[in-house]
Structure formats: C-alpha cells, structure tokens
Design an enzyme around this catalytic site. Structure first.
Site, short mmCIF file in Angstrom:
data_model
loop_
_atom_site.label_atom_id
_atom_site.label_comp_id
_atom_site.label_asym_id
_atom_site.label_seq_id
_atom_site.Cartn_x
_atom_site.Cartn_y
_atom_site.Cartn_z
CB THR A 184 5.22 -18.82 -8.47
OG1 THR A 184 4.07 -18.77 -7.62
CG2 THR A 184 5.23 -17.44 -8.97
CG ASP A 185 10.35 -21.01 -8.07
OD1 ASP A 185 10.46 -19.75 -7.85
OD2 ASP A 185 10.89 -21.54 -6.75
CB VAL A 186 7.30 -24.61 -12.21
CG1 VAL A 186 6.58 -25.93 -13.63
CG2 VAL A 186 6.96 -25.94 -11.35
#
Length: 419
Positions: A184-186
């Site tokens: 999700t961060d990426v």
C-alpha cells in the site's frame, strides 16, 4: 519552472523539496529522482529518516563500511540529504526560502502537523503561488479518521486487501495475511508521482499550483481492482483462495515432483495446449472444463485432476514443455533466484551505484525503460546531512542567510558533508 530543463532527462529542471520519511513518500521522490528531478531530502539532524535505523540487515560498501539499513537504501537513491531541524525557527526560515526555489513540496506529516511551523500548504502557497504541494497521510485531509496515524499493515487490513489474501478457511495456515512487502505504501508512492506530474502539467499550462491529498486508505480501496468490482457487482465479499484466482481456472500454484510452479492459464486456447502437453487432450473437450466459466464452476473437480498429473513430472520438465507450447508457467523464485535469473540480469535490475566517495553499493534499478529520456544512472542513497552545506550555499541568499550561523544555532547540521 524553477530551472531550464536539460536535454535527456524527463524531469530535469524540476526541484523537489522532500519532507517525507519511511516509505510511501520516499518511494515517490525516488521515482522523481530517477526521472531527473533534483530531490532535496530534508532530515532531522539527529537520526534522520526513521528507516536509517531499520536494520539489520545493513548495506556495506566496497570498503566494508556500514552504510546504514538496507530498508533506507531501498527508497532513497539519487537524492540529496539536507539536515534541518524544522522545529527551529531558523530551520523553518531556511525551508521557506528553499520552497521559493522548488517546484514541489511533498510531506507525510499528520494532518495539520506542519501548520505550527508555517510549512503547511496555505502558508507556503503565499510564498510560491504556483507551488505543487503533495500531502501523504493514512486517511487523507478530511473524513472521520483524518487525525489517525496510518501504517501500511493497518491499511492493508482496513482496506480489504488482507481479507482476500491467504489460505482459504478450513485449510492449514488459514488466516488473513498481509502482502510480503508494504504494497500500500508503494502504490501510494506511485499514485503520488502521477498526481505530481499531472499537477506540474496543469501549472505549466495555467501558472496555478495546487495541493494533492493522498491517503493510503483511498489507494488501497482503489487498487482492490477486480475484487472490488466483484463485490459491487454481487453484494458478496470475496473470500481468500490462497494462490487461486477468483475468476480464472487454472491460475494457481501446483506441486511438481521437485518443487512448485505457477500455472497462469488465461484463456481456453492456453488450457487446450496445456492439456496436450499434459497428455490428456480430451480434458479440454469435456463440457465441465472446455470454457473458463465452466472451469470456475467446476474448480473443485478439475484442480485435483491437474494436481495429480503435475506431480508426476519435474519443474524444469513442465517449464520447458509449457513454454514451448506458449502456456504461461514459471517457478516460485526466492530472491536469490530472482537476481540470478538471466532475464532479470539482462534487464539490468541489479545495480552497483557509486556514492560520493566512489564506493559501490548494491542497489535495484528503476524499471522504467525510456528511449528518449531514460532514468538517470543510479546513485547511492545519501549519508545523513551529506549535502547540507552544498545545497544551502547554492540555494539560499547569502544576504539573508549565513550558513555557519545556521549551523552554530543548531538549525542545520553539516555532518558527513560532501566536499
């Protein structure tokens, strides 16, 4: 634009003031650096980005010197590190001056967290009206959860990804699982880049800046893709299927005589060719399995049949035979096999970027392959404060700032400064 664009780099002449840490924001600015933007990473003089200490494992250079956590190096290549204390009034004044010389500010503080320093969008747009300002938070600038801290693991859970990841209920090891990287961060970093590039295009056309409100939860919901639409179309929440696919069969892992392979059959022609290689061509004519919708309905009958035949031959045998027949198949590689794969090597994905002292470190390349404006040659992630003196000397007005006075006041740090 702040600077005239130089030829050969898509984002040459664009300057990014990077107030982010951990992963989502640094992932975005790393991509922008790959594309030729000058990324000035602002870090606290004591410790810097949190991920500098998120080891072991740590990266070592050719001389055997410890260069900090591998995690930090995964998201910070190609940047310049400037150590400024944003809680110090003189540090804030320096950052406002750097904003005047920048095209983009990107930050991932809690909602409203930078207002007390005069570094929020409303404050900085008065300094530079055409500023593109990207804010990354867990839940966005609005809504009932806006004040909450957001972390990838938490968002994978709240955003539904874990509900469709993991072994099916009733099977060994069945429980919701997170993805093995902070996906999700990426993905939020990727969407942030898209938003920034669109905002820069708008600025160049109109002279107008804007704020980009990026929320990890929004991104996670948006990237549920077919699983989200499956729910919206039926009103039924998809369930975990392990390595199987909810809408395509066979599309999962199978055990061979000496390991596991992925069989990713996407159409009926591929299934027919698979059956021929498997020595059971009649299976493709069976009405229960002749079409993908039929195979989905009858997966509990088909999969044991396929597993029985798959286990009778080796991985290499299946991979060679099915590739020859243009049937998608491949091994489940660990990271050693990934970086030893001849295709990965041929694509140049393992790099040895050089740092300011000429030392080589291991790294991963940008996946972008562009014929006219390729990514810059990778350079190693910077040491903390490595560029403080050079960047501030170049960008701050000497009539308004004395760099040595800033250092003496504790507003900035020159530690590890490059010559």
């Amino acid at each position: 634009m702040t600077n005239r664009a130089a030829p050969g780099r898509a984002l040459s002449g664009i300057r990014i003031l990077d107030l982010t840490r951990i992963l989502a924001g640094p992932w975005a600015t790393q991509i922008l650096a790959d594309l030729g933007a000058e990324v000035i990473k602002i870090e606290h003089p004591e410790g810097g980005d949190d991920t500098r200490s998120w080891g072991p494992p740590n990266v070592t250079d050719d001389a055997g010197q410890d260069r900090g956590a591998a995690y930090f190096h995964s998201a910070n290549r190609g940047k310049k590190s400037v150590a400024i204390d944003i809680a110090h009034p003189e540090g804030q004044r320096a950052l406002r001056a750097l904003t005047k010389a920048s095209d983009v500010v990107i930050e991932n503080f809690k909602v409203g967290g930078l207002a007390k320093y005069g570094l929020d969008y409303e404050s900085l747009r008065r300094i530079r009206p055409d500023l593109v300002y990207c804010s990354i938070t867990g839940f966005g600038q609005t809504g009932p959860y806006a004040d909450r801290a957001g972390y990838d693991f938490l968002i994978q859970a709240m955003g539904g990804l874990m509900s469709v990841t993991g072994q099916s209920d009733g099977t060994p090891g069945a429980e919701p699982m997170k993805v093995g990287v902070a996906l999700t961060d990426v993905l939020t970093g990727l969407y942030a880049v898209i938003g920034i590039l669109a905002a820069l295009r708008h600025r160049d056309a109109t002279g107008e800046g804007q704020q980009i409100d990026m929320a990890l939860l929004d991104v996670q919901v948006a990237t549920l893709a077919n699983q989200a639409m499956n729910y919206l179309a039926t009103g039924k929440s998809p369930t975990r299927l392990g390595n199987a696919h909810p809408s395509i069969v066979p599309y999962q892992a199978f055990e061979t005589s000496d390991g596991h392979v992925i069989l990713a059959i996407g159409n009926d022609g591929q299934f027919a060719r698979f059956c021929k290689v498997a020595g059971m061509p009649g299976l493709a004519d069976d009405p229960r399995f002749a079409t993908n919708p039929a195979r989905v309905r009858n997966r509990t009958t088909l999969i044991p049949i396929l597993q029985g035949v798959m286990s009778g031959r080796s991985m290499d045998d299946w991979i060679a035979g099915l590739n020859e027949a243009s049937v998608p198949v491949g091994p489940i590689n660990n990271l050693e096999r990934v970086f030893d794969d001849p295709h990965v090597r041929a694509r140049g994905m393992h790099t040895r970027p050089v740092d300011a002292e000429g030392m080589q470190l291991h790294g991963v390349a940008s996946p972008l392959k562009m014929s006219q404006t390729p990514p810059i040659a990778p350079s190693a992630a910077p040491d903390l404060g490595a560029d403080t003196q050079s960047v501030l000397t170049r960008l701050l007005d000497p009539l308004e700032f004395d760099i040595n006075d800033l250092q003496a006041a504790g507003a900035v740090s020159f530690k590890g400064d490059r010559p």
